[in-house]
Design an enzyme around this catalytic site. Structure first.
Site, PDB file in Angstrom:
ATOM      1  N   ASN A  32      -6.700 105.597 -78.663  1.00  0.00           N
ATOM      2  CA  ASN A  32      -6.136 106.965 -78.799  1.00  0.00           C
ATOM      3  C   ASN A  32      -4.572 107.530 -78.462  1.00  0.00           C
ATOM      4  O   ASN A  32      -4.636 108.234 -78.503  1.00  0.00           O
ATOM      5  CB  ASN A  32      -7.386 106.980 -76.975  1.00  0.00           C
ATOM      6  CG  ASN A  32      -6.690 105.886 -76.056  1.00  0.00           C
ATOM      7  OD1 ASN A  32      -6.661 105.200 -76.180  1.00  0.00           O
ATOM      8  ND2 ASN A  32      -7.258 106.516 -74.316  1.00  0.00           N
ATOM      9  N   GLU A  48      -3.885  97.252 -68.600  1.00  0.00           N
ATOM     10  CA  GLU A  48      -4.576  98.798 -68.275  1.00  0.00           C
ATOM     11  C   GLU A  48      -5.651  99.189 -68.580  1.00  0.00           C
ATOM     12  O   GLU A  48      -6.047  99.032 -69.530  1.00  0.00           O
ATOM     13  CB  GLU A  48      -3.643  99.412 -68.811  1.00  0.00           C
ATOM     14  CG  GLU A  48      -3.037 100.879 -68.059  1.00  0.00           C
ATOM     15  CD  GLU A  48      -3.827 101.820 -69.022  1.00  0.00           C
ATOM     16  OE1 GLU A  48      -4.841 102.220 -68.536  1.00  0.00           O
ATOM     17  OE2 GLU A  48      -3.243 102.510 -69.970  1.00  0.00           O
ATOM     18  N   CYS A  80      -8.017 107.580 -70.251  1.00  0.00           N
ATOM     19  CA  CYS A  80      -8.169 106.639 -69.357  1.00  0.00           C
ATOM     20  C   CYS A  80      -7.357 107.582 -67.820  1.00  0.00           C
ATOM     21  O   CYS A  80      -8.243 107.980 -67.313  1.00  0.00           O
ATOM     22  CB  CYS A  80      -7.749 105.181 -69.462  1.00  0.00           C
ATOM     23  SG  CYS A  80      -5.656 104.970 -69.275  1.00  0.00           S
TER      24      CYS A  80
END
Length: 451
Positions: free
Chosen positions: A132, A225, A259
């Site tokens: 992304n 992450e 996210c």
């Protein structure tokens, strides 16, 4: 998938294929990085900073071309891709200034004649990266790791081969032989982990568990992450219109595929109806279309399978008591578009209440009161970021301390700041990126003591 393949999310058309590496090609890259390791680590931090500043110049030079490639492969609006590159350049310049000071040895007074700590590189860091943010995610990990004297090997996501190759071109133009891309698929990841000294992973929680397990078997330091289901709490005294605008921006930027975006809007009764009205009005103005055009305000999703998964989450929510206020239907036509969708009365029976929602869908959850809003915010396996809106900022800070997350923003949507650590707790991972804390993740904090 056995190759690196990108499709244009706006049309669904195949645009590029790159063959994945063999085991022999991976071994060659590992040997090259091993040869570059000691010369790089022996440079001063200032010398390493100058090399990386050359990369910042290269990224600036190819800024538009690289942004257009990201749009082509990821589907993000070009204006969002330009912002990603600009922030990456800022990151390099930030660490070029900061790292020489923070990596100096620190003397600590003891009964020894000389003692303290020194910061030394771990060696080679492997990064397994998502699609992304194909520039920002790579450099967010790599720049501090390189500044600290490590070498870096990047395994990119299979759907961004052109964006990654262009970034690698910039790296090579800057004369950095200490960062390389491993064009490998999952079957060769363990070889890369075993050959590395630490692993950074950004992606889904399910894959993060696999990577952590694999790294653990080989005793490799990890920073993870992972996903997020970030609460966006609006209290009774909040500026409702401002909060709604911020919530829409956070939830639907990058087609909701971030996210760190707001995912669950948690509303106390006093403002619920006003907030929902403002939120739906704002979201209904989003205009899907060609992501290269400035008039487009909602990009397509990146992959067809992600859109299908998102739609299943929406239909499940409607089946379990949520109500549809906007969107929610699969559009006809080419590409992987999904409309801005707003679900009201989301409850614990709905998958969207518990799962990460990675697309342009907002979940509105009604709390009984302020205490219940905090309970709902924490009623999730995730703990990446959170937002809380209130006119009483001192009270907001008090409540922020009760939220289980790696970061909490009062009267602002969740974001990342170069100067502040970024990361999560619970199923959102562990370790930190950015700021001085990110710089210290991949160093050996070595104690020295002299009699």
């Amino acid at each position: 998938m056995t190759d690196f393949t990108s499709c244009n999310p706006a049309t669904g058309e195949l645009v590029f294929t790159r063959q994945a590496w063999t085991a022999e090609q991976l071994d060659g890259a590992l040997q090259r990085l091993a040869g570059a390791r000691h010369p790089w680590s022996r440079l001063s931090v200032g010398q390493r900073a100058q090399k990386l500043l050359g990369l910042a110049d290269e990224l600036t030079r190819v800024r538009l071309e690289l942004a257009q490639l990201i749009t082509l492969e990821v589907g993000k609006r070009t204006v969002e891709c330009l912002a990603e590159i600009d922030k990456s350049v800022q990151l390099i310049r930030y660490y070029a200034e900061l790292a020489p000071k923070l990596l100096e040895a620190i003397p600590i007074q003891t009964h020894a004649s000389k003692s303290g700590v020194a910061f030394e590189p771990l060696g080679q860091v492997l990064a397994i990266m998502p699609w992304n943010y194909p520039v920002w995610q790579v450099l967010r990990f790599a720049v501090p790791a390189l500044m600290a004297g490590n070498t870096c090997l990047v395994k990119p996501a299979p759907v961004v081969p052109q964006s990654t190759a262009k970034l690698l071109d910039c790296v090579r133009e800057a004369g950095l032989d200490v960062l390389d891309v491993a064009w490998i698929m999952h079957e060769h990841v363990e070889t890369a982990v075993r050959a590395s000294d630490a692993v950074a992973f950004t992606g889904s929680t399910s894959t993060g568990r696999i990577i952590a397990s694999l790294a653990g078997r080989h005793l490799k330091k990890t920073v993870l992450e992972l996903g997020g289901s970030n609460p966006f709490i609006v209290l009774a005294d909040a500026d409702v219109e401002a909060a709604a605008r911020e919530a829409v921006h956070s939830r639907f930027r990058d087609a909701g595929q971030s996210c760190n975006a707001a995912k669950r809007m948690i509303l106390v009764p006093q403002i619920a109806e006003d907030f929902i009205r403002c939120f739906v009005e704002e979201a209904s103005r989003l205009s899907p279309g060609d992501p290269t055009q400035e008039s487009t305000t909602l990009a397509p999703m990146t992959r067809a399978d992600l859109r299908a998964h998102l739609h299943h989450q929406v239909t499940d929510a409607l089946h379990n008591g949520a109500s549809l206020l906007l969107g929610g239907t699969l559009p006809a036509g080419p590409g992987f578009f999904y409309p801005a969708t707003v679900l009201d009365n989301v409850n614990a029976a709905c998958r969207v209440y518990h799962e990460e929602v990675f697309g342009p869908v907002a979940s509105l959850i009604r709390a009984r009161d302020e205490e219940d809003a905090i309970r709902i915010a924490n009623d999730t396996p995730f703990g990446l970021g959170a937002s809380l809106y209130t006119a009483d900022t001192e009270h907001g800070w008090h409540l922020a301390r009760q939220i289980e997350a790696g970061s909490v923003f009062v009267n602002r949507h969740t974001s990342s700041d170069l100067r502040l650590p970024f990361g999560g707790v619970k199923a959102s991972g562990y370790g930190r990126e950015l700021s001085e804390f990110g710089l210290y993740e991949f160093v050996n904090v070595k104690t020295y003591w002299q009699k």
